[in-house]
Design a protein around this motif. Structure first.
Motif, PDB file in Angstrom:
ATOM      1  N   THR A  42       0.974  -1.276   0.015  1.00 17.00           N
ATOM      2  CA  THR A  42      -0.096  -0.088   0.144  1.00 17.00           C
ATOM      3  C   THR A  42       0.812   1.271   0.190  1.00 17.00           C
ATOM      4  N   THR A  43       0.290   2.228  -0.671  1.00 15.57           N
ATOM      5  CA  THR A  43       0.951   3.565  -0.614  1.00 15.57           C
ATOM      6  C   THR A  43       0.049   4.473  -0.244  1.00 15.57           C
ATOM      7  N   ASP A  44       0.722   5.526   0.763  1.00 15.86           N
ATOM      8  CA  ASP A  44       0.097   6.786   0.882  1.00 15.86           C
ATOM      9  C   ASP A  44       0.846   8.009   0.796  1.00 15.86           C
ATOM     10  N   ASN A  69       0.083   4.561   6.476  1.00 16.06           N
ATOM     11  CA  ASN A  69       0.236   3.216   5.825  1.00 16.06           C
ATOM     12  C   ASN A  69       0.018   2.048   6.577  1.00 16.06           C
ATOM     13  N   ASP A  72      -3.698   0.982   6.906  1.00 13.60           N
ATOM     14  CA  ASP A  72      -4.046   0.320   5.476  1.00 13.60           C
ATOM     15  C   ASP A  72      -3.744  -1.112   5.667  1.00 13.60           C
ATOM     16  N   THR A 133       5.554   3.634   0.783  1.00 11.55           N
ATOM     17  CA  THR A 133       5.041   2.385   0.391  1.00 11.55           C
ATOM     18  C   THR A 133       5.260   1.284   1.512  1.00 11.55           C
TER      19      THR A 133
END
Length: 323
Positions: A42-44, A69, A72, A133
């Motif tokens: 996941t990426t934020d 992140n 998530d 990430t």
């Protein structure tokens, strides 16, 4: 033609070119499946002036960037493996700022078992931009797309604290009217979210669908329902609020809507089949607070939020929007 909304950009521009692991870009994370385990990615991104204030403590900025992140990963039922960092620094950065940022990042990396494993650093005319990430492993990936009519809807933790904390940061008059304890608590919840990694194993074992609440409960529930092809009924009196949130809402009742629709909660929103009757007990035994707020129903439009009298309540702006 008007500019695309955030959802339009995802659905019209990027979903058609995404690979199979992206799950149609209907979720918060991609799904890779090596032989030994499911790999979750996941990426934020967080940006100064949008997700935090430029003068915030750099160690807290680093922790927030990582924790959003990890949130998530938790929602997907995954435990952290490590993370990649991309850091775009504006012209006014200093060695001292960078050392403080790195110290906060290292502290959380140790605490959550999520080591830095790579990344990139560059210059930007501004503002400061941080992209992480995160990678995790899951014995069962929990999608947004699995909710079924009859599922119970749960949330973790109190809702709305971070959105109210942002209001308090911006509104000196409200800050003065709040008790010191309430003010500090709400601002702290905005500055430093708490990823619910303790819930990950129980989500993997019980949840049909889950996501973290980053853009507000009302809007994120609508996203989950759209992805699953269901609707929902939520009873507003069941939504858990902190004592500090109750204090702020008592001062300004309009803040009730802010709490339901504002972003940055990073709590977990989950749907659980009705036969998973031990979900609350096992979650509580692990020290995780979860609360039933409603149920999923057959598709009948957007989720309905009902007040204490059973009347459906509409929100002027149901979700935080980037665009």
């Amino acid at each position: 033609m008007p500019r695309y909304s955030e959802d339009d950009i995802i659905a019209r521009v990027f979903a058609p070119i995404a690979g199979a692991a992206a799950l149609g870009l209907k979720d918060d994370a991609a799904l890779l499946a090596p032989e030994s385990a499911q790999l979750v990615v996941t990426t934020d991104m967080v940006v100064a002036g949008v997700h935090f204030f430029a003068d915030d403590d750099p160690s807290l900025v680093a922790k927030k960037a990582l924790r959003v992140n990890l949130s998530d990963l938790a929602a997907k039922g995954a435990e952290p493996i490590g993370f990649l960092l991309a850091l775009a620094l504006p012209p006014d950065w200093t060695n001292a700022w960078l050392h403080a940022f790195a110290a906060g990042l290292a502290e959380d990396a140790r605490a959550y078992g999520a080591p830095l494993i790579g990344g990139d650093t560059g210059a930007t005319p501004g503002p400061l931009t941080i992209s992480i990430t995160a990678l995790g492993r899951a014995r069962r990936f929990v999608p947004r797309t699995g909710a079924k009519p009859g599922d119970a809807i749960f949330v973790s933790g109190p809702i709305g604290d971070a959105a109210l904390g942002l209001v308090v940061r911006r509104d000196a008059a409200l800050a003065r009217r709040l008790s010191d304890v309430a003010r500090d608590y709400l601002i702290g919840r905005y500055l430093l979210p708490q990823p619910r990694l303790d819930l990950a194993p129980w989500l993997a074992a019980n949840a049909s669908a889950a996501m973290d609440i980053s853009d507000g409960l009302a809007g994120d529930l609508a996203k989950l329902c759209r992805a699953s092809g269901v609707s929902a009924v939520v009873d507003l009196p069941l939504i858990p609020f902190s004592d500090a949130a109750h204090e702020a809402i008592a001062i300004d009742p309009a803040l009730f809507e802010t709490a339901i629709t504002g972003g940055d909660d990073y709590e977990i929103l989950a749907c659980v089949p009705p036969d998973s009757t031990n979900f609350i007990e096992t979650a509580h035994a692990a020290g995780a607070r979860v609360t039933t707020i409603g149920k999923a129903i057959a598709y009948d439009g957007s989720p309905a939020f009902r007040d204490r009298y059973g009347q459906v309540v509409s929100f002027q702006r149901p979700s935080y929007r980037h665009f």
